[in-house]
Design an enzyme around this catalytic site. Structure first.
Site, PDB file in Angstrom:
ATOM      1  N   PHE A   1       1.540  -1.097   0.338  1.00 39.66           N
ATOM      2  CA  PHE A   1       0.100   0.276   0.105  1.00 39.66           C
ATOM      3  C   PHE A   1       1.146   1.063  -0.131  1.00 39.66           C
ATOM      4  O   PHE A   1       1.009   1.977   0.855  1.00 39.66           O
ATOM      5  CB  PHE A   1      -1.112   0.173   1.068  1.00 39.66           C
TER       6      PHE A   1
ATOM      7  N   GLY B   1      -4.372   9.114 -12.056  1.00 36.61           N
ATOM      8  CA  GLY B   1      -3.410   8.762 -13.071  1.00 36.61           C
ATOM      9  C   GLY B   1      -2.071   7.544 -12.268  1.00 36.61           C
ATOM     10  O   GLY B   1      -2.177   6.872 -10.896  1.00 36.61           O
TER      11      GLY B   1
ATOM     12  N   CYS C   1      -1.099   2.643 -10.219  1.00 42.01           N
ATOM     13  CA  CYS C   1      -2.775   1.463  -9.365  1.00 42.01           C
ATOM     14  C   CYS C   1      -3.613   1.610  -9.718  1.00 42.01           C
ATOM     15  O   CYS C   1      -4.664   1.204 -10.038  1.00 42.01           O
ATOM     16  CB  CYS C   1      -1.517   1.719  -8.357  1.00 42.01           C
TER      17      CYS C   1
ATOM     18  N   LYS D   1      -4.711   1.011 -13.418  1.00 40.95           N
ATOM     19  CA  LYS D   1      -5.452  -0.199 -14.140  1.00 40.95           C
ATOM     20  C   LYS D   1      -5.766  -1.463 -12.707  1.00 40.95           C
ATOM     21  O   LYS D   1      -6.539  -2.571 -13.418  1.00 40.95           O
ATOM     22  CB  LYS D   1      -3.517  -0.602 -13.928  1.00 40.95           C
TER      23      LYS D   1
END
Length: 433
Positions: free
Chosen positions: A152, A257, A260, A263
């Site tokens: 994370f 953007g 992560c 996608k």
């Protein structure tokens, strides 16, 4: 412990450096020989605050080595982390070929009991696939266990995030494997969630998809604020004060953007559709994010007029501040659209220009923010670097051909731009701009 981290990309490098700094002996493996040569010369191929110093310190203390040879690293390690890329396919699904290739290589080199930990972001069920591949490729009857330990890490604060996490999630099929992975994090004081592998995999993609949704939500509210005369900054503050909601990821702007959010949201949509579900909220999230780029261009055209033959200065190319990452950066779509409209673009970014050159041919790269605005017809701000927030707006106005600012990150002080007589457009600042 002796660890191997497969993958010297963003996640792999941060993971390797931080585990080494916790006292483990780490071998970081990558097939990219040029990247490994660079790292062995003490050069860091990505921009991430604190990472270069961390890598240098642990290399000096012999706790961190870089190599292209996976076999010796696997044989010498107790735990092997898979931290390779899972880029999106054209249909939105995650491309898992790198994970599968690494799993095959690990299986071929097993020489004793090992724990293989998936750090890559993967769809639910990939832990079973990795286990099956290793089982089919292993020589002899060496035992192994597969676990999931999702990352994370926020780009720009990844080292801090690793050492000071909100939580450590460990997915494992048995208590012994979970405890083995947990021991790696013993010096870190953070809540631990031990769960099954599939739930751990889901936690990662669900977290990113929810944060992406939160950003798209506030951007949709910002569009309404512009219409009705409210200030999205005040709205975000008031909404975020509710403990059930929180203020993080409620900053309106030009859209999200990076590697992560786009996608992982698309991958989750693909998985849900494969399972016969309708991902209505997630599809709306991605659509709002796409629309946000169009809204920024509309603001620019409204403020500056027709753009053909005009020069637009762009401050910020990376998808966010404190990184040089250009993956899914808002700037790429917007600058390409500007070029299609016939505009000239002069751009500046403190870190991302070397990577941007290959993506954005035909634009001018400036030496500093003021060089970018010299004789431009408008200034467009797309990344929230502090350098831009602290810029001398009086000097900016003197250098611009026309005093127009479109602030895609709401960085500018409204009183200052008003006092200086700029034509100014922010995001959702209708009441005050």
């Amino acid at each position: 412990m002796n660890l191997t981290v497969v993958g010297a990309g963003y996640v792999g490098l941060v993971t390797s450096a931080c585990f080494a700094d916790l006292g483990h002996r780490v071998t970081c493996v990558d097939i990219d020989r040029a990247r490994i040569r660079l790292l062995n010369r003490g050069k860091v191929p990505i921009f991430e605050p604190g990472l270069e110093e961390l890598l240098a310190r642990n290399r000096r203390q012999k706790r961190l080595v870089f190599t292209t040879s996976l076999g010796p690293a696997v044989r010498a390690s107790q735990i092997i982390f898979i931290a390779v890329g899972t880029p999106p396919k054209p249909n939105g699904e995650a491309d898992l070929s790198q994970v599968e290739s690494v799993a095959r290589d690990i299986g071929r080199h097993l020489n004793g009991d090992k724990v293989i930990v998936n750090k890559s972001t993967v769809p639910v069920g990939m832990g079973d696939v990795v286990a099956s591949i290793i089982r089919n490729c292993r020589g002899g009857r060496h035992r192994f266990a597969v676990a999931s330990n999702p990352e994370f890490l926020r780009e720009g604060s990844a080292v801090w995030d690793f050492m000071n996490p909100d939580r450590i999630v460990i997915g494992a099929g048995d208590a012994k494997t979970a405890d083995t992975v947990a021991q790696l994090f013993r010096p870190i004081n953070a809540p631990r969630l031990v769960t099954d592998i599939r739930s751990a995999e889901m936690i990662k993609v669900a977290s990113n998809a929810f944060l992406a949704t939160k950003i798209s939500f506030i951007n949709e509210i910002a569009a309404l604020c512009d219409r009705v005369g409210a200030d999205v900054g005040e709205v975000s503050k008031g909404v975020g004060m509710d403990k059930r909601i929180g203020g993080a990821f409620l900053s309106a702007g030009a859209g999200y953007g990076g590697s992560c959010f786009p996608k992982d949201t698309l991958a989750l949509i693909a998985v849900m559709e494969r399972e016969g579900l309708a991902p209505r909220i997630l599809k709306a999230t991605t659509q709002v994010n796409t629309d946000q780029r169009r809204r920024i261009l509309e603001k620019l055209k409204a403020a500056a007029g027709p753009l053909e033959g005009r020069t637009v200065a762009v401050w910020g190319l990376a998808f966010k501040a404190n990184t040089d990452d250009m993956r899914e950066a808002v700037s790429v779509d917007i600058i390409r659209a500007l070029r299609e409209m016939g505009a000239r673009v002069k751009a500046y970014d403190p870190a991302a220009m070397p990577k941007a050159r290959a993506l954005l041919p035909g634009i001018t790269f400036a030496k500093d923010p003021y060089d970018a605005v010299r004789d431009a017809d408008a200034l467009l701000i797309l990344t929230e670097w502090n350098q831009f927030k602290e810029a001398d707006l009086k000097r900016v106005k003197a250098l611009l051909r026309r005093p127009v600012i479109v602030d895609g990150r709401n960085l500018c002080d409204l009183e200052a731009v008003r006092a200086l007589g700029f034509t100014y457009r922010g995001v959702g600042r209708g009441a005050r701009a």
